[in-house]
Every structure is written in structure tokens, then in C-alpha cells.
Scaffold this active site. Sequence first.
Site, PDB file in Angstrom:
ATOM      1  N   ARG A 294       2.795  -6.662   9.131  1.00 59.43           N
ATOM      2  CA  ARG A 294       2.040  -5.556   9.753  1.00 59.43           C
ATOM      3  C   ARG A 294       2.582  -5.219  11.144  1.00 59.43           C
ATOM      4  O   ARG A 294       2.637  -4.044  11.522  1.00 59.43           O
ATOM      5  CB  ARG A 294       0.551  -5.897   9.772  1.00 59.43           C
ATOM      6  CG  ARG A 294      -0.074  -5.758   8.375  1.00 59.43           C
ATOM      7  CD  ARG A 294      -1.429  -6.382   8.318  1.00 59.43           C
ATOM      8  NE  ARG A 294      -2.158  -6.071   7.090  1.00 59.43           N
ATOM      9  CZ  ARG A 294      -3.211  -6.768   6.669  1.00 59.43           C
ATOM     10  NH1 ARG A 294      -3.648  -7.802   7.373  1.00 59.43           N
ATOM     11  NH2 ARG A 294      -3.828  -6.429   5.547  1.00 59.43           N
TER      12      ARG A 294
ATOM     13  N   ASN B 199      -1.965  -0.142   6.958  1.00 59.30           N
ATOM     14  CA  ASN B 199      -1.421  -1.427   7.422  1.00 59.30           C
ATOM     15  C   ASN B 199      -0.511  -2.099   6.389  1.00 59.30           C
ATOM     16  O   ASN B 199      -0.388  -3.318   6.361  1.00 59.30           O
ATOM     17  CB  ASN B 199      -2.556  -2.347   7.908  1.00 59.30           C
ATOM     18  CG  ASN B 199      -3.543  -2.688   6.817  1.00 59.30           C
ATOM     19  OD1 ASN B 199      -3.444  -2.198   5.701  1.00 59.30           O
ATOM     20  ND2 ASN B 199      -4.493  -3.548   7.148  1.00 59.30           N
TER      21      ASN B 199
ATOM     22  N   LYS C  67       0.827  -1.213   0.000  1.00 59.58           N
ATOM     23  CA  LYS C  67       0.000   0.000   0.000  1.00 59.58           C
ATOM     24  C   LYS C  67       0.864   1.268   0.000  1.00 59.58           C
ATOM     25  O   LYS C  67       2.075   1.204   0.203  1.00 59.58           O
ATOM     26  CB  LYS C  67      -0.931  -0.038   1.223  1.00 59.58           C
ATOM     27  CG  LYS C  67      -1.887  -1.245   1.223  1.00 59.58           C
ATOM     28  CD  LYS C  67      -2.847  -1.176   2.408  1.00 59.58           C
ATOM     29  CE  LYS C  67      -3.823  -2.359   2.379  1.00 59.58           C
ATOM     30  NZ  LYS C  67      -4.867  -2.235   3.432  1.00 59.58           N
TER      31      LYS C  67
ATOM     32  N   ARG D  20      -1.496 -14.437   4.065  1.00 55.32           N
ATOM     33  CA  ARG D  20      -2.201 -13.842   5.212  1.00 55.32           C
ATOM     34  C   ARG D  20      -1.425 -14.066   6.515  1.00 55.32           C
ATOM     35  O   ARG D  20      -1.395 -13.202   7.386  1.00 55.32           O
ATOM     36  CB  ARG D  20      -3.623 -14.399   5.298  1.00 55.32           C
ATOM     37  CG  ARG D  20      -4.457 -13.936   4.102  1.00 55.32           C
ATOM     38  CD  ARG D  20      -5.878 -14.488   4.131  1.00 55.32           C
ATOM     39  NE  ARG D  20      -6.685 -13.890   5.189  1.00 55.32           N
ATOM     40  CZ  ARG D  20      -7.187 -12.664   5.141  1.00 55.32           C
ATOM     41  NH1 ARG D  20      -6.965 -11.893   4.095  1.00 55.32           N
ATOM     42  NH2 ARG D  20      -7.927 -12.212   6.133  1.00 55.32           N
TER      43      ARG D  20
ATOM     44  N   PHE E 176     -15.512   3.076   7.062  1.00 61.90           N
ATOM     45  CA  PHE E 176     -14.148   3.496   6.708  1.00 61.90           C
ATOM     46  C   PHE E 176     -13.904   3.522   5.200  1.00 61.90           C
ATOM     47  O   PHE E 176     -12.777   3.764   4.764  1.00 61.90           O
ATOM     48  CB  PHE E 176     -13.119   2.596   7.400  1.00 61.90           C
ATOM     49  CG  PHE E 176     -13.272   1.110   7.135  1.00 61.90           C
ATOM     50  CD1 PHE E 176     -12.793   0.535   5.974  1.00 61.90           C
ATOM     51  CD2 PHE E 176     -13.911   0.288   8.058  1.00 61.90           C
ATOM     52  CE1 PHE E 176     -12.925  -0.825   5.719  1.00 61.90           C
ATOM     53  CE2 PHE E 176     -14.054  -1.076   7.821  1.00 61.90           C
ATOM     54  CZ  PHE E 176     -13.562  -1.628   6.648  1.00 61.90           C
TER      55      PHE E 176
ATOM     56  N   TYR F 217     -12.185  -2.030  -3.834  1.00 61.78           N
ATOM     57  CA  TYR F 217     -12.731  -2.313  -2.497  1.00 61.78           C
ATOM     58  C   TYR F 217     -14.263  -2.251  -2.464  1.00 61.78           C
ATOM     59  O   TYR F 217     -14.847  -1.998  -1.410  1.00 61.78           O
ATOM     60  CB  TYR F 217     -12.167  -1.318  -1.482  1.00 61.78           C
ATOM     61  CG  TYR F 217     -10.779  -1.663  -0.965  1.00 61.78           C
ATOM     62  CD1 TYR F 217     -10.543  -2.851  -0.270  1.00 61.78           C
ATOM     63  CD2 TYR F 217      -9.711  -0.798  -1.128  1.00 61.78           C
ATOM     64  CE1 TYR F 217      -9.288  -3.160   0.232  1.00 61.78           C
ATOM     65  CE2 TYR F 217      -8.442  -1.098  -0.631  1.00 61.78           C
ATOM     66  CZ  TYR F 217      -8.239  -2.293   0.048  1.00 61.78           C
ATOM     67  OH  TYR F 217      -6.997  -2.607   0.552  1.00 61.78           O
TER      68      TYR F 217
ATOM     69  N   HIS G  35      -2.029  -5.511   1.559  1.00 59.71           N
ATOM     70  CA  HIS G  35      -3.334  -6.148   1.385  1.00 59.71           C
ATOM     71  C   HIS G  35      -3.096  -7.548   0.859  1.00 59.71           C
ATOM     72  O   HIS G  35      -2.146  -7.775   0.105  1.00 59.71           O
ATOM     73  CB  HIS G  35      -4.181  -5.371   0.369  1.00 59.71           C
ATOM     74  CG  HIS G  35      -5.388  -6.150  -0.084  1.00 59.71           C
ATOM     75  ND1 HIS G  35      -6.543  -6.206   0.637  1.00 59.71           N
ATOM     76  CD2 HIS G  35      -5.575  -6.975  -1.159  1.00 59.71           C
ATOM     77  CE1 HIS G  35      -7.409  -7.011   0.020  1.00 59.71           C
ATOM     78  NE2 HIS G  35      -6.839  -7.482  -1.065  1.00 59.71           N
TER      79      HIS G  35
ATOM     80  N   GLU H  63      -9.530 -10.068  -7.679  1.00 55.79           N
ATOM     81  CA  GLU H  63      -8.496  -9.050  -7.412  1.00 55.79           C
ATOM     82  C   GLU H  63      -7.334  -9.147  -8.405  1.00 55.79           C
ATOM     83  O   GLU H  63      -6.807  -8.130  -8.846  1.00 55.79           O
ATOM     84  CB  GLU H  63      -8.004  -9.180  -5.966  1.00 55.79           C
ATOM     85  CG  GLU H  63      -9.104  -8.811  -4.972  1.00 55.79           C
ATOM     86  CD  GLU H  63      -8.665  -8.870  -3.517  1.00 55.79           C
ATOM     87  OE1 GLU H  63      -7.559  -9.376  -3.231  1.00 55.79           O
ATOM     88  OE2 GLU H  63      -9.431  -8.392  -2.669  1.00 55.79           O
TER      89      GLU H  63
ATOM     90  N   THR I  30      -5.163  -7.696  10.534  1.00 52.77           N
ATOM     91  CA  THR I  30      -5.459  -6.403   9.904  1.00 52.77           C
ATOM     92  C   THR I  30      -4.979  -5.252  10.781  1.00 52.77           C
ATOM     93  O   THR I  30      -4.362  -4.303  10.302  1.00 52.77           O
ATOM     94  CB  THR I  30      -6.982  -6.269   9.662  1.00 52.77           C
ATOM     95  OG1 THR I  30      -7.420  -7.396   8.905  1.00 52.77           O
ATOM     96  CG2 THR I  30      -7.311  -4.993   8.921  1.00 52.77           C
TER      97      THR I  30
END
Length: 137
Positions: free
Chosen positions: A102, A112, A9, A85, A57, A49, A115, A126, A91
Amino acid sequence: MERTLSIIKPDGVKKNVIGEVIKRFEANGLRIAAIKKIHMTKAQAEGFYAVHRARPFFGSLTEFMSEGPVVTIVLEGNNAIAKNRELMGATNPKDAAAGTIRKDFAADIERNVVHGSDGPETAAFEISYFFNALEIF
Ligand code: CMP
């Protein structure tokens, strides 16, 4: 073999940890099948998203995701979705396990750093959002 989408990100790109994140993927059995750096418009972030459109948010998240360039990556490997993950951590970095991306680099639940797709259908959507078949090896 499974494929998943990772995004480094805007906060991760600004912190100059692209190489550090990729190193963790490769060191843990994930292969880079495709990669590119892009700068999304707010509308493009909203499309990505869309599943979170009703969340409080959503506006802030899509503003953040379009504030600067990101690195989109197709990862390939055994159990790539779960493995990615696991490497990312929870998250919210406050809840993330020691040694996860993270925990080590994220500021808060929104900023964070990374993704990762959360399941096979999401991964397919995605990946196709950013890459066509001719770009994935
Ligand atoms: P990501 O894995 O990209 O999926 C959706 C994103 O929304 C998430 O990471 C965070 O960046 C963000 N997010 C999730 N929950 C919250 C929250 N409670 N407040 C702000 N941002 C959130």
C-alpha cells in the site's frame, strides 16, 4: 499451514501491478493455492463486504470494487493471514510502513490496491465467497 484471501483491487489491476504484488507474496513464503480474475457486480461486492454495510463508506467502497476486474487469490503458508497483512501495510497508505504494497502503490484509504482477510473466520468466509474446494490446490 494457513490460508487467507487476497484481492488485487481494480486500482491495482489498472496500475498493472498484478505481477509485482504476486512477486512479493511468493518472495515472502506465501504460495498461490488458487487465483482468478473476475469483475464483480455491485451486488456481489456488497455481499463480500457485508460486514461493512453500516459504514459511511460502504456505497463508495462497493462502487469502487465493482468498477473493473479484480484478481482474487488464495494464499497459503505459515501465518499466512498475518504475513499477508504485514506485506500489505496499513489500510491508509499514509500510515503504511515503507516497503509495503500500500505504501508503494496505493492512492488513498479506499483505493488501497489490495485486500486481505483479517482473521481465520473471515478468511474461511472470503475464500468460499470466490472459490470452491475443487479450485484450491
Ligand atoms: P479492505 O482491507 O478491503 O477492507 C475494507 C475496505 O474499506 C478497506 O480495505 C478500504 O478499501 C475501505 N475503507 C476502509 N476505511 C475507509 C474509509 N475511512 N474511507 C473509505 N474507504 C475505507
